[in-house]
Enzyme design. Structure first.
Site, mmCIF file in Angstrom:
data_model
loop_
_atom_site.group_PDB
_atom_site.id
_atom_site.type_symbol
_atom_site.label_atom_id
_atom_site.label_comp_id
_atom_site.label_asym_id
_atom_site.label_seq_id
_atom_site.Cartn_x
_atom_site.Cartn_y
_atom_site.Cartn_z
ATOM 1 N N ARG A 135 0.479 -5.101 3.496
ATOM 2 C CA ARG A 135 -0.768 -5.496 4.133
ATOM 3 C C ARG A 135 -1.090 -6.941 3.762
ATOM 4 N NH1 ARG A 135 -5.749 -1.511 3.210
ATOM 5 N NH2 ARG A 135 -5.742 -2.272 1.086
ATOM 6 N N LYS B 105 0.863 -1.172 0.000
ATOM 7 C CA LYS B 105 0.000 0.000 0.000
ATOM 8 C C LYS B 105 0.906 1.230 0.000
ATOM 9 C CE LYS B 105 -3.791 1.999 2.621
ATOM 10 N NZ LYS B 105 -4.597 1.914 3.843
ATOM 11 N N ASP C 36 -16.638 0.056 -0.510
ATOM 12 C CA ASP C 36 -15.323 -0.371 -1.008
ATOM 13 C C ASP C 36 -14.375 -0.691 0.145
ATOM 14 O OD1 ASP C 36 -15.897 2.591 -1.113
ATOM 15 O OD2 ASP C 36 -13.714 2.642 -0.941
HETATM 16 P P1 AMP Z 1 -9.414 4.943 0.792
HETATM 17 O O1 AMP Z 1 -9.665 6.271 1.401
HETATM 18 O O2 AMP Z 1 -8.092 4.360 1.168
HETATM 19 O O3 AMP Z 1 -10.521 3.983 0.994
HETATM 20 O O4 AMP Z 1 -9.304 5.208 -0.775
HETATM 21 C C1 AMP Z 1 -10.407 5.537 -1.590
HETATM 22 C C2 AMP Z 1 -10.015 5.439 -3.047
HETATM 23 O O5 AMP Z 1 -9.068 6.443 -3.383
HETATM 24 C C3 AMP Z 1 -9.388 4.116 -3.439
HETATM 25 O O6 AMP Z 1 -9.837 3.769 -4.732
HETATM 26 C C4 AMP Z 1 -7.917 4.425 -3.440
HETATM 27 O O7 AMP Z 1 -7.209 3.572 -4.279
HETATM 28 C C5 AMP Z 1 -7.897 5.862 -3.938
HETATM 29 N N1 AMP Z 1 -6.722 6.593 -3.435
HETATM 30 C C6 AMP Z 1 -6.513 7.029 -2.175
HETATM 31 N N2 AMP Z 1 -5.333 7.656 -2.077
HETATM 32 C C7 AMP Z 1 -4.770 7.626 -3.295
HETATM 33 C C8 AMP Z 1 -3.532 8.110 -3.850
HETATM 34 N N3 AMP Z 1 -2.638 8.745 -3.098
HETATM 35 N N4 AMP Z 1 -3.309 7.895 -5.146
HETATM 36 C C9 AMP Z 1 -4.197 7.245 -5.909
HETATM 37 N N5 AMP Z 1 -5.362 6.770 -5.480
HETATM 38 C C10 AMP Z 1 -5.658 6.960 -4.178
HETATM 39 MG MG MG Z 2 -10.246 1.970 0.833
#
Ligand code: AMP
Ligand code: MG
Length: 484
Positions: free
Chosen positions: A171, A108, A246
């Site tokens: 992870r 990650k 998700d």
């Molecule tokens: P999360 O907040 O971790 O559940 O992420 C929500 C979505 O945003 C997921 O599809 C992640 O893959 C994408 N995402 C979060 N941070 C990044 C990042 N720095 N670069 C690209 N995609 C991101």
């Molecule tokens: Mg997520």
């Protein structure tokens, strides 16, 4: 399986579900260093202890070496985020290297993937360390969770509001199939729905493969796993903070530790996340949101259940309607354990509810209350030295509690001990973790290392660690940020 300097990945997802993932390569972080390594998890995976100390290990998990056996991928998924459907999501900053010992091993923060959109695919170091510590704590208190094998400092900056140190987390999960994965397939790739469901059955619920209504049984099994999981969150006082579909795993493990936090004083309406404006994901809403999320899974399942849509909906609804009562049952079993009680009846349920009301009315620290209650039972503390000092209604409640039939079959001492086996003395206290992470990101790992050690044995009270059992004295509401 895994020899001293060689690690073997299986790639069942990449091979069997190639329509719903994209091949990609991690970015290589050449100057990186390991800050946390998890020897006991490595052992579970069948990885030799010495491998974690090797250059090859750092190389693989910092994206510099791609193991011969690995087919790295980013997984596609959709998601309902704060109630709104976002069809195009996917691993934007995570790359699955493959499976070891049937468990997913994922990086990650290892750079861009085909799903990154405008994101950099990277993680800041603070949230990487935070996830490592909190997920490992969840495992220590027996709550199903993704695990953390390594936390790596990339020694490269990431750009958020400012330039900050970056990190990569390794992870480990039973799998990363999400409710959102089913939503994605049902939206874009209906032809792959059976393949996904069969994959999940094979991997997580093999006992269902021969049953008549295997997909309906699968849906029921997922509902059951989710109910158990959320009952455990409620029991420990965990507020996930971003229960989007998700972020809900089909395997029933906790995932995504971005904005999560733990209750200090018992306030069921509390939420911490800065972007959760209306408290959709507050502590007390978690069971209802679980059901809401499962209703989205049910929608995705419709074609699997019956060619007649109405019949499918009716069958799925029947299962879904049982989920809240199942959750309630798990919840009171969980709470019963916190009180050292095995038999749950009306009287016990009323007493549990009354106890929670006393905590809420008097702003009592949730975690400390159970430890203090156990101390009262064993005569280890006078009431004036507990969180129940001067608490109206408590003495009356306590007298009813110790008159429950369980106390006739067992002794106060025994029940007190059982409580201490079940209620941690130490949890990741929000304020302590926050301070320790600031130091860690600044280069001083001492405090976060100590906290990680204490949280490995959260039930064992040690005098020298009294500070780590205490809530914050600040009255300010703790706020978490979806740190990326
Ligand atoms: P999360 O907040 O971790 O559940 O992420 C929500 C979505 O945003 C997921 O599809 C992640 O893959 C994408 N995402 C979060 N941070 C990044 C990042 N720095 N670069 C690209 N995609 C991101
Ligand atoms: Mg997520």
């Amino acid at each position: 399986m895994v020899s001293l300097s060689k690690i073997n990945f299986e790639n069942t997802y990449a091979n069997e579900l190639n329509a719903i993932c994209e091949r990609c390569k991690p970015t290589s972080f050449k100057k990186s260093e390991i800050l946390f390594k998890n020897y006991s998890l490595a052992e579970e995976l069948g990885i030799d202890r010495s491998f974690l100390d090797s250059d090859e290990c750092l190389g693989i998990f910092s994206g510099c070496i791609i193991s011969e056996s690995s087919l790295p991928i980013a997984q596609a998924y959709s998601g309902h985020q704060y109630g709104n459907f976002n069809p195009q999501m996917g691993d934007g900053r995570a790359i699955l290297l493959g499976e070891i010992n049937k468990r997913d091993v994922q990086l990650k923060g290892s750079g861009q993937t085909p799903f990154s959109k405008r994101g950099d695919g990277k993680s800041a170091l603070g949230p990487v360390l935070r996830e490592y510590v909190i997920s490992e704590f969840m495992n220590s208190v027996n709550i199903p969770t993704t695990r953390s094998l390594l936390a790596i400092k990339s020694n490269e900056s990431v750009f958020r509001d400012e330039e900050i140190p970056g990190g990569i987390l390794t992870r480990v999960a039973n799998s990363h199939v999400r409710i959102g994965t089913f939503e994605y397939v049902s939206y874009f790739k209906k032809n792959n729905l059976e393949a996904l469901a069969n994959y999940v059955i094979k991997r997580h619920y093999p006992e269902l493969s021969e049953t008549n209504n295997k997909y309906l049984s699968l849906f029921a099994a997922i509902c059951d796993k989710q109910s158990l999981l959320i009952s455990k969150w409620m029991g420990i006082g965990f507020v996930h903070g971003v229960m989007n579909t998700d972020n809900m795993l089909i395997s029933g493990e906790t995932i995504d530790y971005g904005p999560c936090a733990f209750l200090d004083e018992y306030n069921p309406s509390i939420y911490y996340s800065s972007i959760d404006r209306h408290g959709r994901y507050s502590y007390k809403n978690q069971p209802a949101i679980m059901v809401w999320n499962l209703s989205k899974l049910a929608e995705a399942f419709i074609p699997l259940i019956d060619s007649n849509k109405e019949r499918a909906v009716s069958k799925l609804s029947e299962v879904l309607n049982l989920t809240m009562p199942t959750y309630q049952e798990y919840f009171y079993i969980e709470m019963g354990k916190k009180f050292g009680l095995k038999n749950i009846d009306e009287e016990v349920i009323n007493l549990i509810n009354k106890y929670m009301k006393i905590l809420e009315d008097n702003n009592i620290d949730y975690t400390l209350s159970f430890r203090d209650l156990a101390k009262l039972l064993s005569n280890n503390k006078k009431i004036d030295l507990t969180v129940f000092k001067n608490v109206k209604d408590f003495v009356g409640w306590y007298n009813k509690f110790i008159n429950l039939s369980s106390f006739k079959k067992s002794s106060k001492d025994k029940i007190s001990k059982e409580m201490d086996y079940y209620n941690p003395c130490y949890i990741p206290r929000n304020h302590l973790i926050e301070d320790a992470l600031k130091n860690a990101v600044g280069g001083d790992m001492n405090e976060i290392n100590l906290i990680a050690e204490i949280l490995k044995e959260p039930f064992t009270e040690k005098n020298e660690y009294e500070k780590y059992a205490m809530p914050s004295f600040s009255n300010e509401r703790y706020v978490t940020y979806c740190g990326t």
